[in-house]
Motif scaffolding. Sequence first.
Motif, PDB file in Angstrom:
ATOM      1  N   ASP A 162      38.592 -63.286 -38.676  1.00  0.00           N
ATOM      2  CA  ASP A 162      37.454 -64.016 -38.289  1.00  0.00           C
ATOM      3  C   ASP A 162      36.120 -63.146 -39.176  1.00  0.00           C
ATOM      4  O   ASP A 162      35.105 -63.425 -39.078  1.00  0.00           O
ATOM      5  N   ARG A 188      39.782 -71.750 -36.396  1.00  0.00           N
ATOM      6  CA  ARG A 188      38.636 -72.466 -36.066  1.00  0.00           C
ATOM      7  C   ARG A 188      38.260 -73.870 -36.463  1.00  0.00           C
ATOM      8  O   ARG A 188      37.191 -74.619 -36.312  1.00  0.00           O
ATOM      9  N   ARG A 276      32.038 -67.578 -36.547  1.00  0.00           N
ATOM     10  CA  ARG A 276      32.145 -66.865 -37.860  1.00  0.00           C
ATOM     11  C   ARG A 276      31.081 -67.208 -38.928  1.00  0.00           C
ATOM     12  O   ARG A 276      30.725 -68.324 -39.047  1.00  0.00           O
TER      13      ARG A 276
END
Length: 452
Positions: A162, A188, A276
């Motif tokens: 991340d 993600r 992020r």
Amino acid sequence: MKILVIDDEKNIGEVIKLLFEKENYEVETAQTGREGIEKIKNDFFDVIISDIKLPDTSGMEILKMAKEIHPEIPIIMITAYASTSTAIEAMKLGAEDYITKPFDIEELRIIVRRAYEKKKLEIENKKLQKLIEEKYSFENIIGKSKQMREIFLLIDKIAPIDSTVLITGESGTGKDLIAKAIHFRSLRKEGPFVAINCASIPENLLESELFGYKRGAFTGAVTSKAGLFQEANKGTLFLDEIGELPQGLQAKLLRVIQDKKIRPLGGTQEREVDVRIIAATNHDLEKMVKDGNFREDLFYRLNVINIDIPPLRKRKEDIPILVNHFIEKMNKKLGKNIKGASSELLEVFFIYDWPGNVRELENIVERLMILEEEEILTIKHLPNKYKNTKEIKDVPPPSEFEDFDLNKYLDEIAKKTISLSLEKTKGNKKEAAKLLGISYRSFRYYYNKLFK
Ligand SMILES: Nc1ncnc2c1ncn2[C@@H]1O[C@H](COP(=O)(O)OP(=O)(O)OP(=O)(O)O)[C@@H](O)[C@H]1O
Ligand SMILES: [Mg+2]
């Protein structure tokens, strides 16, 4: 190159044989359609030249049969002067070109060579296209240079974690593409990818855009609005042109990154966000830090991982595959069928410096594709600024001659130049002479000396 000539006039076959054997090409002849078809079945030719009228079958039949057996071989039809309509019919059936009797052998030579070159290019481009698909493409990012391959590896490594990423590189090097690639390779990827260009929004709006606002936070805030951080929750927020972020917001951004919490304008409560951050810039952020224009602490927060994309002029080996990629892309977009770029055009592209990087390359390919009448992209419609960089060389270096002989070498240059000039003027000798800056008389002198 191996050529097959199918013509019942023995003379024509002989003349063509003589012409091309002089250039070290192999030539087979056939005087009937049947003989021709036999040869096509049992051998492989690079170019087929066939008369339209034959004693046993028509040239059209030959054309159809040959196209069935070897659809990729270019076929040139010979036709009598009066029957060009048949020739046009033949072109519709897939003939590459036609020539009318009686013909100038130089004209035939040019037609054959053009057909052969085109075919060769087509095959090369197909191979290249396959390579691009198999090896040199990464989420639609094309690159075979060492630098780009290293970037692909780096993306693979850092996508799943991340950490914040800072993408740097000149304008048009592909920063947007890489930001998306990171998101879609990350855990993600099911979440949102939200992008904002920090340079395109006025400072006073940028804050509410990023963090949102509560009703009544300012005049005109009649409802509450979520900011981009909230929109990007569980996904990625791409802050493009981060170098343009005003100082006040730099501090606020730093806080959000550290605390993972935002507070909308006019709000009293903080909200947790799971985002992020990927930032990009074409500025030298380190220098901006030194000059006091960018917060040092924010710089370090963003620069946990840096992907620095080199400018195109430092990875010119990517040019041919990029050109091919854009040709394929634009063929679909423009409904065209361009087969590839001429080696002359690629040469010019290699010499040019590309201040606008890949974006500039993409734009010029699109422009050439719109203007090009032929199936191969040439330098014909290329703006001068691309051509002016250096002379185009089309002559082999002396080291390529086994027993070097200056006269032979100069003759080769003259021959090549004259052929090129004839190619450009479609065989018109008067115009070719003009192009070369010599009188028609001298042109004829050279021509007779070198070609007859
Ligand atoms: N390696 C590549 N392969 C394929 N297409 C590319 C590549 N690099 C750039 N492009 C294309 O070039 C164009 C410009 O790329 P992009 O918008 O990502 O550049 P950028 O670095 O973000 O530029 P800017 O700094 O001006 O925002 C886009 O159309 C993109 O698809
Ligand atoms: Mg960009």
